[in-house]
Scaffold this motif. Structure first.
Motif, short mmCIF file in Angstrom:
data_model
loop_
_atom_site.label_atom_id
_atom_site.label_comp_id
_atom_site.label_asym_id
_atom_site.label_seq_id
_atom_site.Cartn_x
_atom_site.Cartn_y
_atom_site.Cartn_z
N VAL A 1 30.80 6.07 -35.57
CA VAL A 1 31.08 4.64 -35.45
C VAL A 1 32.23 4.21 -36.36
O VAL A 1 33.12 3.48 -35.95
CB VAL A 1 29.82 3.81 -35.75
CG1 VAL A 1 30.13 2.32 -35.69
CG2 VAL A 1 28.72 4.17 -34.77
N THR A 2 32.23 4.69 -37.60
CA THR A 2 33.22 4.13 -38.53
C THR A 2 34.32 5.10 -38.91
O THR A 2 35.32 4.70 -39.49
CB THR A 2 32.53 3.66 -39.83
OG1 THR A 2 31.99 4.82 -40.48
CG2 THR A 2 31.43 2.68 -39.55
N LEU A 3 34.16 6.39 -38.65
CA LEU A 3 35.14 7.33 -39.21
C LEU A 3 35.99 8.03 -38.15
O LEU A 3 36.68 9.01 -38.43
CB LEU A 3 34.44 8.39 -40.07
CG LEU A 3 33.72 7.83 -41.31
CD1 LEU A 3 32.88 8.90 -41.96
CD2 LEU A 3 34.73 7.29 -42.30
N ASP A 4 35.89 7.59 -36.90
CA ASP A 4 36.73 8.17 -35.86
C ASP A 4 36.53 9.66 -35.66
O ASP A 4 37.48 10.39 -35.40
CB ASP A 4 38.22 7.94 -36.18
CG ASP A 4 38.62 6.52 -35.83
OD1 ASP A 4 37.86 5.88 -35.07
OD2 ASP A 4 39.66 6.05 -36.32
N VAL A 5 35.32 10.14 -35.84
CA VAL A 5 35.05 11.54 -35.51
C VAL A 5 34.31 11.51 -34.18
O VAL A 5 33.41 10.70 -34.01
CB VAL A 5 34.16 12.19 -36.58
CG1 VAL A 5 33.87 13.64 -36.23
CG2 VAL A 5 34.82 12.09 -37.94
N SER A 6 34.69 12.41 -33.26
CA SER A 6 34.04 12.33 -31.96
C SER A 6 32.65 12.95 -32.04
O SER A 6 32.40 13.84 -32.87
CB SER A 6 34.86 13.04 -30.89
OG SER A 6 34.61 14.42 -30.98
N SER A 7 31.80 12.46 -31.19
CA SER A 7 30.42 12.92 -31.17
C SER A 7 30.35 14.43 -30.97
O SER A 7 29.59 15.13 -31.64
CB SER A 7 29.70 12.16 -30.06
OG SER A 7 28.51 12.77 -29.76
N GLY A 8 31.16 14.95 -30.05
CA GLY A 8 31.15 16.39 -29.77
C GLY A 8 31.54 17.21 -30.99
O GLY A 8 30.89 18.22 -31.32
N THR A 9 32.57 16.77 -31.69
CA THR A 9 33.02 17.49 -32.89
C THR A 9 31.91 17.57 -33.93
O THR A 9 31.66 18.61 -34.52
CB THR A 9 34.21 16.74 -33.53
OG1 THR A 9 35.09 16.34 -32.50
CG2 THR A 9 34.92 17.60 -34.54
N PHE A 10 31.24 16.43 -34.11
CA PHE A 10 30.18 16.38 -35.11
C PHE A 10 29.07 17.37 -34.77
O PHE A 10 28.62 18.16 -35.60
CB PHE A 10 29.62 14.95 -35.21
CG PHE A 10 28.63 14.78 -36.32
CD1 PHE A 10 29.06 14.38 -37.59
CD2 PHE A 10 27.27 15.01 -36.12
CE1 PHE A 10 28.15 14.21 -38.62
CE2 PHE A 10 26.37 14.85 -37.15
CZ PHE A 10 26.81 14.46 -38.40
#
Ligand SMILES: Nc1ncnc2c1ncn2[C@@H]1O[C@H](COP(=O)(O)OP(=O)(O)OP(=O)(O)O)[C@@H](O)[C@H]1O
Ligand SMILES: [Mg+2]
Lengths: 270, 262
Positions: free
Chosen positions: B175-184
């Motif tokens: 939501v706040t750090l611009d990391v995509s869900s898939g990457t995480f």
């Protein structure tokens, strides 16, 4: 504290063979807390079936003495026998078995404040019998009505008055029909009528069940009514014992001063 | 000078005799575990205190632990480490270290204070004496259920924390750090090892024991009145937190340097 009279222990308070004595023998018990000497060679005999009243000034160590008899406190020196068993030598298992035969009314009642009165009174039954819940409750209520607390079974200790707590503590002490009951000021904080009912209860327990009682009290009318014998504790020693009549007639200066409630005399006022 | 030495000597002696009595208490509790089945009602009640009572605390703590870890990790990785390792960093730090230790400090302090204050009050109002007179052993009746409730439930609380912290980290990242869900999630899966999770849980079992022992020991040894209860509670919580940190270091050595090394 009273004046420091150095009175030797009375010869009548020792027996040749404490292991053969039927009852409780306290022999030469001394106890200090830090630098404060509380008991200093206390000797006392309580034959089975007798009601012994211990009197003495506030802070003389009466409660401490009672706690020694059930080994809540260990003496620094001296020994205590209960029916021939030296209690400081008992293993934990035997001590537990012995304690089941005792009831103890604490000066401050010491009710378990997380449980209601009924569970307080019934706890020993729950732990030491295989009775059903109904039967335990019945017995608990029976004991509560003996001390005039019908209807208080479902109250929490915090909802009781001081005198009611005391009586609930008494109900708890008698629930297992103990052979020995130690009362620490059973009538303190009770109105005269309730107090007398408690006196009658103590007498009835002795007459009907042959209970051996040790009663600490400041309530002299109660003491004279329930006692077979009285003992006076002063400066860590038993300075006098005698039957009720002997106490009434004695000219022992400390006992006279105490039972007359006189601030002038050998015990001093403060 | 001699006064200082004498003082140190006395403290060491007190500490050692305290530790000795602690070991005696622990042995008595282990011995009393024979009554586990008989005391199951009380044990369940105490477990309920640990788990349900602590839940709001666990949720808030865990969400923010996860989120803060995410923010800090992103800041430190910046341009040097690819963002696909973000999930790895968060999960490993939470499973191995943050989950068990923070739960032992936060939930543990709560529990330890509760035990010490409750048992300490019982001690100073003669309720423990009354129990002894009634031929009921306070160790079996009070200490044993509390000990096992802590030992069994602190790890459960830690599992909750692990899960919630990962969710917190995920939300913060996405939501706040611009990391995509898939990457995480890729990072989360990539270096996942059962031993990390297991190691953390083993730690929290030990922490549960430390917390319970500290609360029970200081509670049982309370002296005096209200002030004594306050002092016992304070000492118990401080003792529990410090012991948890020291034990954490020792367990890290044993678990992750020796046992899970290969
Ligand atoms: N746990 C303890 N630690 C330190 N001192 C104690 C302890 N228990 C009792 N004392 C001391 O022992 C003395 C005797 O106390 P105890 O409670 O036996 O008095 P008592 O004769 O029962 O008095 P009262 O009639 O007022 O109840 C007191 O001076 C008290 O300060
Ligand atoms: Mg007293």
């Amino acid at each position: 504290m009273g004046a420091q009279f150095d009175i030797p222990a009375l010869p009548g308070q020792r027996v040749a063979d404490p292991a053969a004595f039927q009852g409780v023998v306290v022999e030469g018990v001394s106890k200090s807390f830090g630098a404060k000497v509380v008991l200093n060679g206390t000797d006392l005999l309580i034959p089975k079936g007798e009601t012994l009243v211990i009197i003495g000034r506030s802070g003389e160590g009466k409660s401490v003495l009672l706690k020694h008899i059930v080994r809540l406190l260990e003496p620094d020196s001296g020994r205590i026998w209960v029916e021939g068993q030296e209690i400081s030598r008992l293993g934990i298992r035997h001590l537990m078995r012995l304690r089941r035969r005792f009831g103890f009314l604490f000066q401050g009642a010491a009710l378990f404040d997380s449980m209601d009165v009924c569970h307080n009174v019934g706890l020993m039954l729950k732990e030491h019998t295989d009775w059903t819940d109904e039967r335990m409750r019945e017995r608990a209520c029976e004991c509560l009505s003996l001390v005039g607390l019908d209807g208080a079974a479902d109250k929490l200790p915090s909802e009781l008055s001081g005198g009611m707590k005391k009586r609930a503590g008494l109900a708890r002490a008698i629930v297992m029909e103990p052979e020995y009951i130690l009362y620490d000021e059973p009538t303190t904080g009770l109105d005269p009528i309730t107090g007398d009912a408690i006196n009658e209860l103590i007498i009835k327990l002795r007459q009907e069940l042959g209970v051996t009682s040790i009663v600490v009290t400041h309530d002299m009318p109660s003491a004279f009514k329930i006692a077979d014998r009285m003992a006076m504790l002063s400066s860590g020693k038993i300075v006098f014992t005698g039957t009720v009549d002997e106490v009434r007639q004695t000219d022992h200066p400390m006992v006279r001063q105490f039972i007359e409630g006189n601030s002038q005399g050998p015990l001093g006022a403060f | 000078m001699t006064a200082i030495l004498a003082n140190i000597g006395r403290n060491v002696k007190d500490g050692l005799s305290g530790a000795g009595r602690g070991v005696v208490l622990l042995r008595a509790i282990v011995f009393a575990t024979r009554q586990f089945w008989k005391m199951r009602g009380e044990i369940l009640e105490q477990m309920h205190v640990v788990l349900v009572g602590s839940m709001p605390l666990v949720i808030v703590t865990s969400v923010f632990v996860g989120a803060v870890t995410a923010v800090q990790a992103v800041y430190q990785m910046q341009a040097y480490v690819p963002m696909k390792f973000l999930g790895t960093v968060i999960s490993k730090s939470v499973f191995i270290e943050l989950g068990p230790v923070l739960m032992a400090l936060v939930v543990g302090s709560r529990l330890c204070a509760f035990y010490a204050a409750e048992l300490g009050t019982m001690k100073v109002t003669e309720q423990l004496d009354a129990m002894c007179i009634m031929a009921i052993d306070p160790v079996s009746y009070l200490a044993m259920p509390r000990f096992w409730a802590a030992v069994l439930m602190i790890p459960v609380v830690t599992i909750f924390c692990d899960v919630i912290a990962i969710v917190g980290g995920y939300l913060a990242s996405v939501v706040t750090l611009d990391v995509s869900s898939g990457t995480f999630i890729e990072g989360l899966r990539m270096f996942y090892k059962h031993s990390d999770l297991l190691g953390g849980l083993i730690k929290s079992v030990v922490f549960g024991g430390i917390i319970a022992m500290s609360g029970i020991y200081y509670g049982f040894n309370t002296k005096g009145g209200a002030e004594g209860v306050g002092r016992a509670t304070m000492t118990a919580v401080v003792g529990s937190c410090l012991s948890v940190l020291v034990a954490d270091y020792l367990l890290a050595l044993v678990l992750f340097q020796i046992i899970f090394e290969k």
